[in-house]
Design a protein around this motif. Structure first.
Motif, PDB file in Angstrom:
ATOM      1  N   PHE A   1       0.589  -1.579  -0.385  1.00  0.00           N
ATOM      2  CA  PHE A   1      -0.225  -0.058  -0.083  1.00  0.00           C
ATOM      3  C   PHE A   1       0.743   0.884   0.164  1.00  0.00           C
ATOM      4  CE2 PHE A   1      -3.062  -3.200   1.953  1.00  0.00           C
ATOM      5  CZ  PHE A   1      -3.816  -3.221   1.287  1.00  0.00           C
ATOM      6  N   GLU A   2       0.261   2.357  -0.169  1.00  0.00           N
ATOM      7  CA  GLU A   2       1.550   3.731  -0.916  1.00  0.00           C
ATOM      8  C   GLU A   2       0.560   4.328  -0.503  1.00  0.00           C
ATOM      9  OE1 GLU A   2       3.985   4.063  -0.994  1.00  0.00           O
ATOM     10  OE2 GLU A   2       5.096   2.359  -1.163  1.00  0.00           O
ATOM     11  N   CYS A   3       0.933   5.444   0.644  1.00  0.00           N
ATOM     12  CA  CYS A   3      -0.604   6.676   0.703  1.00  0.00           C
ATOM     13  C   CYS A   3      -0.187   7.627   0.196  1.00  0.00           C
ATOM     14  CB  CYS A   3      -0.151   7.357   2.006  1.00  0.00           C
ATOM     15  SG  CYS A   3      -0.976   5.661   3.471  1.00  0.00           S
ATOM     16  N   LEU A   4      -1.217   8.344  -0.501  1.00  0.00           N
ATOM     17  CA  LEU A   4      -0.500   9.621  -1.277  1.00  0.00           C
ATOM     18  C   LEU A   4      -1.337  11.146  -1.297  1.00  0.00           C
ATOM     19  CD1 LEU A   4      -0.936   8.295  -4.805  1.00  0.00           C
ATOM     20  CD2 LEU A   4       1.337   8.865  -3.306  1.00  0.00           C
ATOM     21  N   ALA A   5      -0.517  11.811  -0.515  1.00  0.00           N
ATOM     22  CA  ALA A   5      -1.601  12.901   0.205  1.00  0.00           C
ATOM     23  C   ALA A   5      -2.009  13.384  -0.524  1.00  0.00           C
ATOM     24  CB  ALA A   5      -1.469  13.522   1.367  1.00  0.00           C
ATOM     25  N   ALA A   6      -2.897  14.053  -1.583  1.00  0.00           N
ATOM     26  CA  ALA A   6      -3.100  15.002  -2.673  1.00  0.00           C
ATOM     27  C   ALA A   6      -4.758  15.641  -2.794  1.00  0.00           C
ATOM     28  CB  ALA A   6      -2.831  14.049  -4.222  1.00  0.00           C
ATOM     29  N   ASP A   7      -4.296  16.534  -3.445  1.00  0.00           N
ATOM     30  CA  ASP A   7      -6.375  16.885  -3.673  1.00  0.00           C
ATOM     31  C   ASP A   7      -5.988  17.031  -5.202  1.00  0.00           C
ATOM     32  OD1 ASP A   7      -8.404  18.642  -4.200  1.00  0.00           O
ATOM     33  OD2 ASP A   7      -7.146  20.590  -2.758  1.00  0.00           O
ATOM     34  N   VAL A   8      -7.238  16.409  -6.033  1.00  0.00           N
ATOM     35  CA  VAL A   8      -7.678  15.891  -6.794  1.00  0.00           C
ATOM     36  C   VAL A   8      -8.069  17.994  -7.507  1.00  0.00           C
ATOM     37  CG1 VAL A   8      -7.816  13.477  -6.960  1.00  0.00           C
ATOM     38  CG2 VAL A   8      -9.874  15.350  -6.664  1.00  0.00           C
ATOM     39  N   THR A   9      -8.314  18.549  -6.746  1.00  0.00           N
ATOM     40  CA  THR A   9      -8.891  19.899  -7.427  1.00  0.00           C
ATOM     41  C   THR A   9      -7.400  20.877  -8.280  1.00  0.00           C
ATOM     42  OG1 THR A   9      -8.597  20.461  -5.323  1.00  0.00           O
ATOM     43  CG2 THR A   9     -11.152  19.672  -5.983  1.00  0.00           C
ATOM     44  N   ASP A  10      -6.444  19.822  -7.597  1.00  0.00           N
ATOM     45  CA  ASP A  10      -4.801  21.025  -7.201  1.00  0.00           C
ATOM     46  C   ASP A  10      -4.171  20.010  -8.507  1.00  0.00           C
ATOM     47  OD1 ASP A  10      -2.385  21.225  -8.080  1.00  0.00           O
ATOM     48  OD2 ASP A  10      -2.525  22.368  -5.765  1.00  0.00           O
ATOM     49  N   ALA A  11      -3.803  20.195  -9.834  1.00  0.00           N
ATOM     50  CA  ALA A  11      -2.709  19.249 -11.190  1.00  0.00           C
ATOM     51  C   ALA A  11      -1.953  18.910 -10.694  1.00  0.00           C
ATOM     52  CB  ALA A  11      -3.359  20.209 -12.558  1.00  0.00           C
ATOM     53  N   GLU A  12      -0.717  20.486  -9.515  1.00  0.00           N
ATOM     54  CA  GLU A  12       0.776  19.792  -9.082  1.00  0.00           C
ATOM     55  C   GLU A  12       0.830  18.880  -8.376  1.00  0.00           C
ATOM     56  OE1 GLU A  12       2.689  23.543  -8.061  1.00  0.00           O
ATOM     57  OE2 GLU A  12       1.664  24.598 -10.092  1.00  0.00           O
ATOM     58  N   SER A  13      -0.866  18.757  -7.311  1.00  0.00           N
ATOM     59  CA  SER A  13      -0.694  18.141  -6.218  1.00  0.00           C
ATOM     60  C   SER A  13      -0.734  16.914  -6.794  1.00  0.00           C
ATOM     61  CB  SER A  13      -1.705  18.133  -6.024  1.00  0.00           C
ATOM     62  OG  SER A  13      -1.843  17.735  -4.275  1.00  0.00           O
ATOM     63  N   ILE A  14      -1.282  16.562  -7.368  1.00  0.00           N
ATOM     64  CA  ILE A  14      -1.420  15.164  -8.258  1.00  0.00           C
ATOM     65  C   ILE A  14      -0.271  14.883  -9.219  1.00  0.00           C
ATOM     66  CG2 ILE A  14      -2.718  13.546 -10.523  1.00  0.00           C
ATOM     67  CD1 ILE A  14      -4.765  15.509  -9.892  1.00  0.00           C
ATOM     68  N   GLN A  15       0.765  15.663 -10.079  1.00  0.00           N
ATOM     69  CA  GLN A  15       1.951  15.657 -10.049  1.00  0.00           C
ATOM     70  C   GLN A  15       2.563  14.881  -9.115  1.00  0.00           C
ATOM     71  OE1 GLN A  15       2.422  15.052 -13.414  1.00  0.00           O
ATOM     72  NE2 GLN A  15       1.443  16.374 -15.152  1.00  0.00           N
ATOM     73  N   ARG A  16       2.119  15.941  -8.875  1.00  0.00           N
ATOM     74  CA  ARG A  16       3.678  15.228  -7.357  1.00  0.00           C
ATOM     75  C   ARG A  16       3.229  13.802  -6.363  1.00  0.00           C
ATOM     76  NH1 ARG A  16       3.173  20.701  -6.131  1.00  0.00           N
ATOM     77  NH2 ARG A  16       1.999  20.117  -4.184  1.00  0.00           N
TER      78      ARG A  16
END
Ligand code: NAP
Length: 271
Positions: free
Chosen positions: A59-74
């Motif tokens: 399992f991997e945890c990705l703390a990201a916001d799908v409203t933010d393209a850069e956050s998804i890219q990171r």
């Protein structure tokens, strides 16, 4: 039925709780390595620990916001460096904004309208755009969007939820056509009323207000909504369809919008 997806990798958005967590669990049960994406890292990590105790996959945890393209890219750049996730077979967009208020959404602020569409509809597109380079092009690539019955029929007060879900179903068909040449299938699952943690709290509130037991309140609600099977869905009933669509067994299904609603949209009465 043997699904034969052991060793594949998935990314599930909105995976810290509710249907997304159950989807992650269902895929892990089939031997799929799962990346969990949501904004709140602490909650994600608690969910990953709980899932890891039950399943022998990564399992991997990705703390990201799908409203933010850069956050998804990171998030995806982080994932690409992990051994089990260099190639992504399964992308499940499940994140959504819960309908927590019963007031008419016609009178919501623009920012509240936008949030629903930003997360559900544009979130799915941002995710697909960013993840496509990592996705398997060998016929095992799957994009699965979780929409909702509000996108099929009027279900008050879901004006914006309905618009966002309907738009995502249209986009699902479009992407199915565009990505067929890359051997990626794209489908939507259309749940009705699902017994999530939040929905259980919502039911308790309605039951307390009406002075009736939750079971009795639920039965009346299901009747009022016109749910043919007379009950809400268990989260696993949505997760099972995700696992099936993710498998080779579903290799000829693309562009489909499949209800998991106990017949709710057969006989929608509105409320
Ligand atoms: N429950 C139902 O009866 C029902 C019926 C039909 C359709 N659906 C659909 O099924 C999906 C899951 O529903 P649910 O009831 O399980 O949802 P939920 O309990 O409200 O959970 C929503 C998940 O999405 C994440 N999320 C919200 N905004 C996000 C953002 N901007 N970026 C990344 N993650 C975000 C949340 O985590 P963070 O807040 O930490 O980001 C959480 O993990 C939704 O799309 C919903 O519309 C649900």
């Amino acid at each position: 039925m043997e699904l034969n997806i052991r060793g594949r990798s998935a990314l599930v958005t909105g995976a810290s709780q509710g249907i997304g967590k159950e989807i992650a669990s269902g895929l892990a049960r089939e031997g799929v390595n799962v990346a969990l994406l949501a904004r709140n890292r602490e909650k994600l990590e608690a969910t990953a620990r709980a899932l890891q105790a039950e399943h022998d996959v990564s399992f991997e945890c990705l703390a990201a916001d799908v409203t933010d393209a850069e956050s998804i890219q990171r998030a995806l750049a982080t994932l690409a460096n992990k051994q089990a996730f260099g190639t992504l077979n399964i992308l499940v967009h499940n994140a959504g904004v819960p309908a927590t208020r019963p007031d008419s959404q016609l009178f919501w602020q623009d920012s509240e309208w936008r949030e629903v569409i930003e997360v559900k509809t544009l979130g799915a597109l941002r995710l697909a755009r960013a993840a496509l380079p990592m996705m398997a092009k060998d016929g095992s690539g799957r994009i699965i969007n979780i929409t909702g019955a509000t996108g099929v029929a009027v279900l008050k007060p879901g004006l914006l939820h309905g618009a966002a879900n309907a738009a995502l179903m249209q986009a699902t068909g479009y992407l199915a056509s565009e990505l067929a040449s890359q051997r990626i299938t794209v489908n939507a699952i259309v749940p009705g009323l699902v017994a999530t943690e939040n929905r259980r709290k919502w039911l308790q509130g309605i039951a307390a207000n009406g002075g009736r037991a939750p079971e009795e309140t639920l039965a009346a609600l299901c009747k009022d909504l016109g749910i043919a099977l007379g009950r809400w869905a268990q989260m696993s009933e949505v997760a099972d369809l995700v696992a099936f669509l993710a498998s080779d067994r579903a290799s000829y299904i693309t562009g489909a919008k499949i209800p998991v609603d106990g017949g709710l949209t057969l006989n929608m009465r509105g409320r």
